[in-house]
Design a protein around this motif. Sequence first.
Motif, PDB file in Angstrom:
ATOM      1  N   LEU A  66     -20.493 114.866 -43.453  1.00  0.00           N
ATOM      2  CA  LEU A  66     -19.545 115.100 -42.353  1.00  0.00           C
ATOM      3  C   LEU A  66     -20.259 115.082 -41.012  1.00  0.00           C
ATOM      4  O   LEU A  66     -19.793 114.451 -40.050  1.00  0.00           O
ATOM      5  CB  LEU A  66     -18.829 116.430 -42.558  1.00  0.00           C
ATOM      6  N   LEU A  67     -21.391 115.745 -40.926  1.00  0.00           N
ATOM      7  CA  LEU A  67     -22.131 115.771 -39.667  1.00  0.00           C
ATOM      8  C   LEU A  67     -22.550 114.361 -39.256  1.00  0.00           C
ATOM      9  O   LEU A  67     -22.442 113.996 -38.079  1.00  0.00           O
ATOM     10  CB  LEU A  67     -23.367 116.666 -39.810  1.00  0.00           C
ATOM     11  N   THR A  68     -23.006 113.586 -40.210  1.00  0.00           N
ATOM     12  CA  THR A  68     -23.407 112.210 -39.902  1.00  0.00           C
ATOM     13  C   THR A  68     -22.221 111.383 -39.437  1.00  0.00           C
ATOM     14  O   THR A  68     -22.321 110.592 -38.482  1.00  0.00           O
ATOM     15  CB  THR A  68     -24.045 111.552 -41.140  1.00  0.00           C
ATOM     16  N   LEU A  69     -21.081 111.558 -40.080  1.00  0.00           N
ATOM     17  CA  LEU A  69     -19.872 110.842 -39.673  1.00  0.00           C
ATOM     18  C   LEU A  69     -19.456 111.210 -38.246  1.00  0.00           C
ATOM     19  O   LEU A  69     -19.016 110.349 -37.470  1.00  0.00           O
ATOM     20  CB  LEU A  69     -18.731 111.158 -40.643  1.00  0.00           C
ATOM     21  N   VAL A  70     -19.583 112.459 -37.895  1.00  0.00           N
ATOM     22  CA  VAL A  70     -19.198 112.909 -36.554  1.00  0.00           C
ATOM     23  C   VAL A  70     -20.130 112.324 -35.498  1.00  0.00           C
ATOM     24  O   VAL A  70     -19.696 111.922 -34.411  1.00  0.00           O
ATOM     25  CB  VAL A  70     -19.215 114.450 -36.487  1.00  0.00           C
ATOM     26  N   GLU A  71     -21.426 112.240 -35.815  1.00  0.00           N
ATOM     27  CA  GLU A  71     -22.410 111.826 -34.816  1.00  0.00           C
ATOM     28  C   GLU A  71     -22.603 110.314 -34.739  1.00  0.00           C
ATOM     29  O   GLU A  71     -23.076 109.800 -33.718  1.00  0.00           O
ATOM     30  CB  GLU A  71     -23.755 112.499 -35.116  1.00  0.00           C
ATOM     31  N   ALA A  72     -22.273 109.593 -35.812  1.00  0.00           N
ATOM     32  CA  ALA A  72     -22.539 108.152 -35.856  1.00  0.00           C
ATOM     33  C   ALA A  72     -21.540 107.374 -34.995  1.00  0.00           C
ATOM     34  O   ALA A  72     -20.404 107.799 -34.774  1.00  0.00           O
ATOM     35  CB  ALA A  72     -22.482 107.657 -37.298  1.00  0.00           C
ATOM     36  N   ASP A  73     -21.974 106.170 -34.531  1.00  0.00           N
ATOM     37  CA  ASP A  73     -21.109 105.317 -33.725  1.00  0.00           C
ATOM     38  C   ASP A  73     -19.993 104.699 -34.557  1.00  0.00           C
ATOM     39  O   ASP A  73     -18.920 104.411 -34.038  1.00  0.00           O
ATOM     40  CB  ASP A  73     -21.933 104.204 -33.070  1.00  0.00           C
ATOM     41  N   SER A  74     -20.264 104.476 -35.826  1.00  0.00           N
ATOM     42  CA  SER A  74     -19.277 103.861 -36.709  1.00  0.00           C
ATOM     43  C   SER A  74     -19.540 104.295 -38.139  1.00  0.00           C
ATOM     44  O   SER A  74     -20.602 104.858 -38.442  1.00  0.00           O
ATOM     45  CB  SER A  74     -19.365 102.332 -36.612  1.00  0.00           C
ATOM     46  N   ILE A  75     -18.566 104.040 -39.003  1.00  0.00           N
ATOM     47  CA  ILE A  75     -18.755 104.382 -40.416  1.00  0.00           C
ATOM     48  C   ILE A  75     -19.873 103.527 -41.005  1.00  0.00           C
ATOM     49  O   ILE A  75     -20.650 103.989 -41.848  1.00  0.00           O
ATOM     50  CB  ILE A  75     -17.432 104.191 -41.191  1.00  0.00           C
ATOM     51  N   ARG A  76     -19.978 102.281 -40.557  1.00  0.00           N
ATOM     52  CA  ARG A  76     -21.040 101.411 -41.061  1.00  0.00           C
ATOM     53  C   ARG A  76     -22.416 101.963 -40.691  1.00  0.00           C
ATOM     54  O   ARG A  76     -23.335 101.975 -41.511  1.00  0.00           O
ATOM     55  CB  ARG A  76     -20.867  99.988 -40.514  1.00  0.00           C
ATOM     56  N   SER A  77     -22.563 102.439 -39.460  1.00  0.00           N
ATOM     57  CA  SER A  77     -23.858 103.000 -39.055  1.00  0.00           C
ATOM     58  C   SER A  77     -24.125 104.324 -39.776  1.00  0.00           C
ATOM     59  O   SER A  77     -25.269 104.650 -40.095  1.00  0.00           O
ATOM     60  CB  SER A  77     -23.909 103.198 -37.538  1.00  0.00           C
ATOM     61  N   ALA A  78     -23.063 105.075 -40.054  1.00  0.00           N
ATOM     62  CA  ALA A  78     -23.223 106.314 -40.823  1.00  0.00           C
ATOM     63  C   ALA A  78     -23.699 105.988 -42.231  1.00  0.00           C
ATOM     64  O   ALA A  78     -24.576 106.683 -42.781  1.00  0.00           O
ATOM     65  CB  ALA A  78     -21.900 107.077 -40.874  1.00  0.00           C
ATOM     66  N   ALA A  79     -23.147 104.939 -42.832  1.00  0.00           N
ATOM     67  CA  ALA A  79     -23.558 104.533 -44.179  1.00  0.00           C
ATOM     68  C   ALA A  79     -25.029 104.140 -44.188  1.00  0.00           C
ATOM     69  O   ALA A  79     -25.771 104.489 -45.120  1.00  0.00           O
ATOM     70  CB  ALA A  79     -22.684 103.381 -44.658  1.00  0.00           C
ATOM     71  N   ALA A  80     -25.459 103.429 -43.153  1.00  0.00           N
ATOM     72  CA  ALA A  80     -26.862 103.014 -43.076  1.00  0.00           C
ATOM     73  C   ALA A  80     -27.777 104.224 -42.956  1.00  0.00           C
ATOM     74  O   ALA A  80     -28.839 104.286 -43.591  1.00  0.00           O
ATOM     75  CB  ALA A  80     -27.054 102.068 -41.892  1.00  0.00           C
ATOM     76  N   GLU A  81     -27.375 105.180 -42.151  1.00  0.00           N
ATOM     77  CA  GLU A  81     -28.191 106.378 -41.976  1.00  0.00           C
ATOM     78  C   GLU A  81     -28.261 107.199 -43.249  1.00  0.00           C
ATOM     79  O   GLU A  81     -29.298 107.787 -43.580  1.00  0.00           O
ATOM     80  CB  GLU A  81     -27.646 107.228 -40.834  1.00  0.00           C
ATOM     81  N   LEU A  82     -27.152 107.253 -43.987  1.00  0.00           N
ATOM     82  CA  LEU A  82     -27.090 108.044 -45.215  1.00  0.00           C
ATOM     83  C   LEU A  82     -27.684 107.305 -46.409  1.00  0.00           C
ATOM     84  O   LEU A  82     -27.924 107.912 -47.460  1.00  0.00           O
ATOM     85  CB  LEU A  82     -25.636 108.417 -45.526  1.00  0.00           C
ATOM     86  N   GLY A  83     -27.882 105.973 -46.267  1.00  0.00           N
ATOM     87  CA  GLY A  83     -28.379 105.192 -47.381  1.00  0.00           C
ATOM     88  C   GLY A  83     -27.335 105.016 -48.460  1.00  0.00           C
ATOM     89  O   GLY A  83     -27.653 104.944 -49.653  1.00  0.00           O
ATOM     90  N   MET A  84     -26.049 104.947 -48.056  1.00  0.00           N
ATOM     91  CA  MET A  84     -24.941 104.819 -48.983  1.00  0.00           C
ATOM     92  C   MET A  84     -24.168 103.539 -48.675  1.00  0.00           C
ATOM     93  O   MET A  84     -24.273 102.985 -47.576  1.00  0.00           O
ATOM     94  CB  MET A  84     -24.012 106.035 -48.870  1.00  0.00           C
ATOM     95  N   HIS A  85     -23.394 103.074 -49.651  1.00  0.00           N
ATOM     96  CA  HIS A  85     -22.582 101.877 -49.441  1.00  0.00           C
ATOM     97  C   HIS A  85     -21.451 102.192 -48.465  1.00  0.00           C
ATOM     98  O   HIS A  85     -20.911 103.294 -48.441  1.00  0.00           O
ATOM     99  CB  HIS A  85     -22.005 101.392 -50.779  1.00  0.00           C
ATOM    100  N   HIS A  86     -21.089 101.181 -47.664  1.00  0.00           N
ATOM    101  CA  HIS A  86     -20.050 101.372 -46.660  1.00  0.00           C
ATOM    102  C   HIS A  86     -18.739 101.869 -47.270  1.00  0.00           C
ATOM    103  O   HIS A  86     -18.095 102.779 -46.743  1.00  0.00           O
ATOM    104  CB  HIS A  86     -19.813 100.047 -45.915  1.00  0.00           C
TER     105      HIS A  86
END
Length: 328
Positions: free
Chosen positions: A264-284
Amino acid sequence: MHQLAGKLNQLDPQAGEALRIVSYFDVLVARGVGLDGLLRGAAVLSGTVAGAEVRGRTTRRDPDGHPVTDAAGPRRRGSHRSRADWAVWLEREGEPGPVDEMIVERLALGVELLEARRRPESGFDAVVDPDRPVAERVTLLAKRRIAPAARVRILATPADAAEAGEVSAIVPTRYGLLRATLDTSGGLAPPGPAGYGTWVRADRAPESWEAAVVALRLTDAATPVVDATDLGAMLMLAQAYDPDHPHEDVRALARLDRRSAGILLTLVEADSIRSAAAELGMHHSTVQARHEALTRALGYDPRTHLGRMRYIAAALLLRLAAPEPPAG
């Protein structure tokens, strides 16, 4: 507190026991017990004789709460603490118990508070007490040569932290015992976790103390010092909040497990869901599904402008909602 101690005890029995001891003594202090009550508590928790020497008079209690008056006097002192006018200890033969140091630490803080209250003319805790009349606070400040209009701030640190300034006192709060320290120069730098209150006139010291307590609650390992001034308008929100009656947004965050909270924190701070996925190391698509599930769980979309504001406010208030387990 009892629920938190129970959960912590399952994960780390020693940490859970330490939290129980902190809670126990905080309740005794809140109820206004005297020296005998503190000693009885220490003796019961430690399973051995607890003693104190205050202004030349020695008092001892056994684990059954009875006074100990044997002519031989105290046995070998194990864990102990002392100041100029008092000393406290546990009487134990052999190695100290696993929580003896914690028990003696909280016993010492209780005695320190009792002694401060016994000398109201020097008790700094009254200066930060909003229930004391302004005239009384001004009188106490005058004894320390501090004018009512002088610019000061109050620092909040854990009760067992080393004294960071010449003027400090142990103060009971809704979060247990904390240490309040007067800062007139802006140069105090406590070595451990600390909350800095706002700068105020000296006769409005309780306002700075309230802000300092909020700031201390927002510290963590990554940010060991928080200045209430940096909170801006969020400080007003925190001060108006009642942790005993948490808002539903706060409850929703509290129900999340640690992994979900991190996503959740990553989703709030990321520019997009795609960038959040990259940061988390998870599939989009996986992050997209988690985003939708979190939106349902929270009752709002945390990636919208309004949703981000609700999340930030709830995350701040969650830090004020429950006592933290003791460090170490």
